[in-house]
Design an enzyme around this catalytic site. Sequence first.
Site, PDB file in Angstrom:
ATOM      1  N   GLU A  82       0.800  -1.219   0.000  1.00 17.15           N
ATOM      2  CA  GLU A  82       0.000   0.000   0.000  1.00 17.15           C
ATOM      3  C   GLU A  82       0.839   1.279   0.000  1.00 17.15           C
ATOM      4  O   GLU A  82       0.308   2.377  -0.177  1.00 17.15           O
ATOM      5  CB  GLU A  82      -0.942  -0.009   1.211  1.00 17.15           C
ATOM      6  CG  GLU A  82      -2.028  -1.077   1.089  1.00 17.15           C
ATOM      7  CD  GLU A  82      -2.958  -1.128   2.284  1.00 17.15           C
ATOM      8  OE1 GLU A  82      -2.583  -0.603   3.345  1.00 17.15           O
ATOM      9  OE2 GLU A  82      -4.052  -1.700   2.157  1.00 17.15           O
ATOM     10  N   GLU A 113       7.497 -22.260   7.005  1.00 14.59           N
ATOM     11  CA  GLU A 113       7.964 -21.419   8.104  1.00 14.59           C
ATOM     12  C   GLU A 113       9.039 -22.092   8.955  1.00 14.59           C
ATOM     13  O   GLU A 113       9.648 -21.457   9.818  1.00 14.59           O
ATOM     14  CB  GLU A 113       6.803 -20.992   8.998  1.00 14.59           C
ATOM     15  CG  GLU A 113       6.190 -22.101   9.831  1.00 14.59           C
ATOM     16  CD  GLU A 113       5.154 -21.571  10.811  1.00 14.59           C
ATOM     17  OE1 GLU A 113       5.300 -21.842  12.011  1.00 14.59           O
ATOM     18  OE2 GLU A 113       4.219 -20.883  10.378  1.00 14.59           O
TER      19      GLU A 113
END
Length: 274
Positions: A82, A113
Amino acid sequence: MRKYTKITEKPSPYTELEQMETASILQNINKEDAKVAKSVSAVIPQITILVDELARRFTEGGRLFYIGAGTSGRLGILDASEIPPTYGLPYDRVIGIIAGGDKAIRKAVENAEDDMEQAWKDLKEYDINEKDTVVGIAASGTTPYVLGGIADAKANGILTAGVTNNPGSPLSVAADIAIEVNVGPEFVTGSTRMKSGTSQKLVLNMISTALMIRIGRVKGNKMVNMQLTNVKLVDRGARFLAEELKLEYQQAEELLKKYGSVKKAMDAYGNKKD
């Protein structure tokens, strides 16, 4: 390593959730959510240190990298993605990296992960250097992907920070700047996409917004460097200009379209008046 209590895994203060009426479920979730902002306010001193360091490094060409897995990784990507449309910076200044790669944004990637070496491999693809900063995000504070990335970044002279919801966790110990947001146990035990995720979103909002203000991407209170990618944003930009320069809306819109950004239009108009 310091001993710590894994608060994110503590039992929910609510039991027999499946027997609750819908309104009670929602009210209790909201009750828990109300605690988040207060928890974030307690770590503002640590966020301040990070933002000030970031601002200094950005003026020297540095970049901000977020690394995380699952929800934490997605939140980092959301915040990074953004920045260009909101503040007009190139996409390579604030970068979000998730364990498992871009496909993990929508679907979980098994065991991604758990690899302690992969984050540094991912970071090196961007030619990471000592001007950059790496922020690891992990509610548990124990995610191997994040811990490995932070350790390798630090070993290579790169500033590191950790955003976690378990004070005293391995991530807090490993990072140069520890941002520990203690939101307490989740409404659904261990579901860290809830309060923990909300707190992370708030912290990342604060980091990136304060950074953009500090490096001059905001004027007054307006997003003068936003990308004019749709009708709504062109209208917003025209209104910004009209208000700032005391122009009629149509004149402001024409000025905006001529120069392509609020900032450029403001600068050009100011120069003409001089």
